[in-house]
Design a protein around this motif. Structure first.
Motif: not given
Lengths: 116, 112
Positions: B20, B34, B36, B61-63, B72-74, B87, B89
């Motif tokens: 996370t 997001w 990479r 992946l969940r954003v 925001s979170s990845l 990674y 943002c």
């Protein structure tokens, strides 16, 4: 999607010289961008390359140092002029194929520049 | 100038674990994306979430996006060695909606 190639992939240059980086896209795109990524850092937008007009530069970047050409909708060049070791970075071009408020961008593989 | 701040700066996890990372930003946005980057190469787009969306999924992946907290979170679930990368943002600000502003990035190492 879009496939982007950049030339050269890497180069080692002497201070005071200039290097021109080429970016070729496999389809016509309106929006094309040039970024700089200094060692271990994030990406910073240098300019938006506009077809048929001068590039639009971000704060801190000037045309004399980073002249950009955009002769058509599939090609652009970025020149790094009068280089110093501080210009050692990865330079990336990208395109936004969808238009409108920024959507996903497709990036080239980058040009790794080392200035000695 | 950079809009986003990411944490942690670096993350090391075992294969199979979840990773996370978080991104905070400063201004009103149109969307947040997001990307990479593997070993200093070109960036690959992962996912885009618009300002009126709260959560989005794509494969492992969940954003999430919380516009009230400007964050925001990845989440990468069941990580693999191939997920080892940096990674980033990137935000599209409402006031400058033609361009992306990138955060500092999180370097993820997945140990086999």
């Amino acid at each position: 999607s879009a496939v982007i190639s950049q030339k050269p992939s890497r180069d080692i240059c002497q201070r005071g010289t200039s290097l021109t980086i080429q970016c070729q896209v496999d389809s016509q795109v309106t929006m094309m961008f040039w970024y700089r990524q200094q060692p271990g850092q994030s990406l910073t937008l240098i300019a938006t390359a506009n077809q048929g007009s001068e590039a639009t530069y971000e704060s801190g970047f000037v045309i004399d140092k980073f002249p950009i050409s955009r002769p058509n909708l599939t090609f652009s060049t970025l020149t790094v002029s009068n280089m110093s070791p501080e210009d050692s970075s990865i330079y990336l071009c990208s395109v936004d194929i969808a238009g409108g408020p920024a959507n996903e961008q497709y990036f080239g593989p980058g040009t790794r520049l080392t200035v000695t | 100038s950079q809009q986003g701040e990411e944490d942690p700066q670096a993350l090391s996890i075992q294969e199979g674990e979840n990773a996370t990372m978080n991104c905070s930003y400063k201004t009103s946005i149109n969307n947040l994306q997001w990307y990479r980057q593997n070993s200093g190469r070109g960036l690959v787009h992962l996912i885009l979430i618009r300002s009126n969306e709260r959560e989005k999924h794509s494969g492992r992946l969940r954003v999430t996006l919380d516009t009230s907290k400007k964050s925001s979170s990845l989440l990468i679930t069941a990580s693999r060695a191939a997920d080892t990368a940096s990674y980033f943002c990137a935000t599209v600000e409402r006031s400058n909606d033609y361009k992306l502003s990138f955060g500092a990035g999180t370097t993820v190492t997945v140990r086999a």
